[in-house]
Design a protein around this motif. Structure first.
Motif, PDB file in Angstrom:
ATOM      1  N   GLY A 110       4.169 -11.600  -5.018  1.00 16.91           N
ATOM      2  CA  GLY A 110       3.575 -11.675  -6.354  1.00 16.91           C
ATOM      3  C   GLY A 110       2.649 -10.524  -6.669  1.00 16.91           C
ATOM      4  N   ILE A 111       1.593 -10.852  -7.418  1.00 18.83           N
ATOM      5  CA  ILE A 111       0.632  -9.854  -7.884  1.00 18.83           C
ATOM      6  C   ILE A 111      -0.782 -10.338  -7.574  1.00 18.83           C
ATOM      7  CG2 ILE A 111      -0.195  -8.505  -9.856  1.00 18.83           C
ATOM      8  CD1 ILE A 111       2.750  -8.026  -9.359  1.00 18.83           C
ATOM      9  N   ASP A 112      -1.580  -9.479  -6.947  1.00 18.09           N
ATOM     10  CA  ASP A 112      -2.980  -9.791  -6.668  1.00 18.09           C
ATOM     11  C   ASP A 112      -3.822  -8.569  -7.008  1.00 18.09           C
ATOM     12  OD1 ASP A 112      -5.538 -10.208  -5.472  1.00 18.09           O
ATOM     13  OD2 ASP A 112      -4.654 -11.687  -4.120  1.00 18.09           O
ATOM     14  N   LEU A 113      -4.562  -8.674  -8.114  1.00 13.50           N
ATOM     15  CA  LEU A 113      -5.410  -7.573  -8.569  1.00 13.50           C
ATOM     16  C   LEU A 113      -6.890  -7.934  -8.488  1.00 13.50           C
ATOM     17  CD1 LEU A 113      -3.281  -6.569 -11.700  1.00 13.50           C
ATOM     18  CD2 LEU A 113      -3.152  -5.642  -9.367  1.00 13.50           C
ATOM     19  N   TYR A 114      -7.199  -8.958  -7.705  1.00 11.49           N
ATOM     20  CA  TYR A 114      -8.571  -9.450  -7.613  1.00 11.49           C
ATOM     21  C   TYR A 114      -9.490  -8.436  -6.933  1.00 11.49           C
ATOM     22  CZ  TYR A 114     -12.510 -12.500  -6.461  1.00 11.49           C
ATOM     23  OH  TYR A 114     -13.765 -13.055  -6.344  1.00 11.49           O
ATOM     24  N   TRP A 115      -9.052  -7.889  -5.806  1.00 16.79           N
ATOM     25  CA  TRP A 115      -9.902  -6.973  -5.056  1.00 16.79           C
ATOM     26  C   TRP A 115      -9.681  -5.515  -5.436  1.00 16.79           C
ATOM     27  CZ3 TRP A 115     -13.653  -9.392  -2.754  1.00 16.79           C
ATOM     28  CH2 TRP A 115     -13.459 -10.672  -2.243  1.00 16.79           C
ATOM     29  N   ASP A 116      -8.430  -5.176  -5.740  1.00 18.04           N
ATOM     30  CA  ASP A 116      -8.081  -3.761  -5.889  1.00 18.04           C
ATOM     31  C   ASP A 116      -6.872  -3.624  -6.812  1.00 18.04           C
ATOM     32  OD1 ASP A 116      -7.660  -1.069  -5.606  1.00 18.04           O
ATOM     33  OD2 ASP A 116      -7.357  -1.096  -3.437  1.00 18.04           O
ATOM     34  N   LYS A 117      -6.992  -2.769  -7.810  1.00 21.43           N
ATOM     35  CA  LYS A 117      -5.891  -2.538  -8.747  1.00 21.43           C
ATOM     36  C   LYS A 117      -5.141  -1.230  -8.453  1.00 21.43           C
ATOM     37  CE  LYS A 117      -8.055  -5.053 -12.602  1.00 21.43           C
ATOM     38  NZ  LYS A 117      -9.197  -5.590 -11.804  1.00 21.43           N
ATOM     39  N   THR A 118      -5.488  -0.581  -7.351  1.00 20.56           N
ATOM     40  CA  THR A 118      -4.926   0.741  -7.041  1.00 20.56           C
ATOM     41  C   THR A 118      -3.404   0.737  -7.020  1.00 20.56           C
ATOM     42  OG1 THR A 118      -6.876   1.254  -5.702  1.00 20.56           O
ATOM     43  CG2 THR A 118      -4.927   2.642  -5.384  1.00 20.56           C
ATOM     44  N   PHE A 119      -2.826  -0.301  -6.427  1.00 21.62           N
ATOM     45  CA  PHE A 119      -1.374  -0.335  -6.243  1.00 21.62           C
ATOM     46  C   PHE A 119      -0.706  -1.351  -7.182  1.00 21.62           C
ATOM     47  CE2 PHE A 119      -3.058   1.268  -2.212  1.00 21.62           C
ATOM     48  CZ  PHE A 119      -2.316   2.434  -2.081  1.00 21.62           C
ATOM     49  N   LYS A 120      -1.246  -1.462  -8.388  1.00 24.65           N
ATOM     50  CA  LYS A 120      -0.687  -2.434  -9.335  1.00 24.65           C
ATOM     51  C   LYS A 120       0.793  -2.183  -9.598  1.00 24.65           C
ATOM     52  CE  LYS A 120      -1.141  -2.216 -13.845  1.00 24.65           C
ATOM     53  NZ  LYS A 120      -1.666  -2.263 -15.228  1.00 24.65           N
ATOM     54  N   GLU A 121       1.153  -0.950  -9.894  1.00 24.55           N
ATOM     55  CA  GLU A 121       2.556  -0.640 -10.204  1.00 24.55           C
ATOM     56  C   GLU A 121       3.446  -0.893  -8.993  1.00 24.55           C
ATOM     57  OE1 GLU A 121       3.672  -0.009 -13.186  1.00 24.55           O
ATOM     58  OE2 GLU A 121       1.609  -0.142 -13.958  1.00 24.55           O
ATOM     59  N   GLU A 122       2.957  -0.535  -7.807  1.00 21.42           N
ATOM     60  CA  GLU A 122       3.727  -0.772  -6.588  1.00 21.42           C
ATOM     61  C   GLU A 122       3.892  -2.271  -6.335  1.00 21.42           C
ATOM     62  OE1 GLU A 122       1.985   3.304  -6.310  1.00 21.42           O
ATOM     63  OE2 GLU A 122       1.244   1.340  -6.924  1.00 21.42           O
ATOM     64  N   GLN A 123       2.835  -3.044  -6.587  1.00 24.20           N
ATOM     65  CA  GLN A 123       2.935  -4.500  -6.446  1.00 24.20           C
ATOM     66  C   GLN A 123       3.996  -5.066  -7.376  1.00 24.20           C
ATOM     67  OE1 GLN A 123      -0.525  -7.027  -6.481  1.00 24.20           O
ATOM     68  NE2 GLN A 123      -1.790  -5.553  -5.369  1.00 24.20           N
ATOM     69  N   MET A 124       4.024  -4.578  -8.593  1.00 24.80           N
ATOM     70  CA  MET A 124       5.008  -5.070  -9.558  1.00 24.80           C
ATOM     71  C   MET A 124       6.429  -4.711  -9.118  1.00 24.80           C
ATOM     72  SD  MET A 124       3.022  -4.365 -13.186  1.00 24.80           S
ATOM     73  CE  MET A 124       4.298  -5.128 -14.199  1.00 24.80           C
ATOM     74  N   GLY A 135       0.828  -1.207   0.000  1.00 23.62           N
ATOM     75  CA  GLY A 135       0.000   0.000   0.000  1.00 23.62           C
ATOM     76  C   GLY A 135       0.859   1.253   0.000  1.00 23.62           C
ATOM     77  N   GLU A 136       0.388   2.283   0.651  1.00 25.75           N
ATOM     78  CA  GLU A 136       1.088   3.569   0.659  1.00 25.75           C
ATOM     79  C   GLU A 136       2.499   3.468   1.236  1.00 25.75           C
ATOM     80  OE1 GLU A 136       0.161   6.291  -0.679  1.00 25.75           O
ATOM     81  OE2 GLU A 136      -2.009   6.122  -0.990  1.00 25.75           O
ATOM     82  N   SER A 137       2.660   2.680   2.295  1.00 27.10           N
ATOM     83  CA  SER A 137       3.958   2.585   2.978  1.00 27.10           C
ATOM     84  C   SER A 137       4.698   1.299   2.638  1.00 27.10           C
ATOM     85  CB  SER A 137       3.753   2.695   4.487  1.00 27.10           C
ATOM     86  OG  SER A 137       2.907   1.655   4.960  1.00 27.10           O
ATOM     87  N   TRP A 138       4.520   0.830   1.400  1.00 25.58           N
ATOM     88  CA  TRP A 138       5.084  -0.474   1.034  1.00 25.58           C
ATOM     89  C   TRP A 138       6.607  -0.502   1.121  1.00 25.58           C
ATOM     90  CZ3 TRP A 138       8.290  -1.380  -3.242  1.00 25.58           C
ATOM     91  CH2 TRP A 138       8.424  -0.317  -4.149  1.00 25.58           C
TER      92      TRP A 138
END
Length: 259
Positions: free
Chosen positions: A97-111, A69-72
């Motif tokens: 990994g990557i989980d976009l099932y519930w929320d795509k807000t932090f897709k770039e941060e997840q990657m 999230g914000e403080s990743w």
């Protein structure tokens, strides 16, 4: 002998029964269990349960994608410091990994977080436990950018034959099969032959995804016997052969596990 390559028996869902669930697994023939970390709050309980069963349990360290999230970045630094401070305690980096099932807000941060943690694994010659939910394209984009590919397992795999082929274009990875394979409409009966027994490892993802006939209840590592039986049925093999071969696969993947 069975190996549960992915179980969270240390989570609060097990309350005061954490030690009992490990004992029940051992009694069911599950000789080894791998605990992947989830977030900063799960490190301590994971380590405490592992300390009670040091010869039967192993740990992986990572930050789950839904915790990005914000403080990743600050959270990731803590994970990195734990991995660095106690390198002998961990046999893999995960689950990440990557989980976009519930929320795509932090897709770039997840990657970004996934890429960083994969680099840690490559640097340390550790395998990766990959969580991928509604994010296969992004997951493969990160992995394909690596000149050196890590050893890895796509945990809780429930994808299609086409997904298997897409993954194999990137690398010769393993596939974690759990209670989903017992679900009537999972489609994995068509996918497992494409994967082949030589790249299947068994898992529970306890407390989630309990196999039939426990579906809808709290899962635990002892229930992996039901998953092994269903895999044996699909692959036209004996349960003993599935247990032996998937355990051999797990030891080959997680090569810091005691043989």
């Amino acid at each position: 002998m069975l190996i549960d390559t992915h179980t969270h028996l240390y989570l609060d869902e097990f309350g005061s029964e954490k030690t009992e669930t490990v004992t029940r697994a051992l009694q069911a023939g599950v000789t080894r269990m791998i605990f992947p970390n989830v977030d900063l709050s799960t490190i301590r309980p994971m380590k405490e349960l592992h300390a009670m069963f040091p010869s039967a349990t192993y740990m992986a360290m990572g930050l789950h994608p839904t915790e990005i999230g914000e403080s990743w970045e600050s959270g990731l630094r803590i994970i990195h410091d734990e991995l660095d401070a106690n390198p002998a305690d961990y046999i893999a980096v995960g689950e990440i990994g990557i989980d976009l099932y519930w929320d795509k807000t932090f897709k770039e941060e997840q990657m970004k977080a996934f890429s960083i943690q994969v680099d840690w694994a490559i640097e340390r010659n550790l395998p990766v436990i990959i969580h991928c939910r509604d994010g296969l394209r992004e997951t493969l984009e990160v992995l394909s950018a690596k000149k050196v590919k890590p050893k890895a397992v796509f945990h809780s795999f429930g994808g299609s034959v086409e997904d298997v082929k897409a993954i194999r274009e990137i690398g010769d990875f393993y596939f974690g099969i759990n209670g989903i394979v017992t679900f009537k409409n999972s489609g994995l009966h068509e996918v497992l032959p494409e994967i082949g027994i030589e790249r299947i490892v068994l898992e529970t993802d306890a407390p989630y995804l309990a196999p039939v006939p426990y579906r809808g209840k709290r899962n635990e590592s002892a229930y992996i016997v039901k998953t092994a039986a269903r895999v044996a049925e699909i692959m036209s093999m004996s349960v003993d052969d599935v247990s032996r071969m998937t355990s051999d696969n797990a030891i080959g993947l997680f090569d810091r596990m005691d043989c």
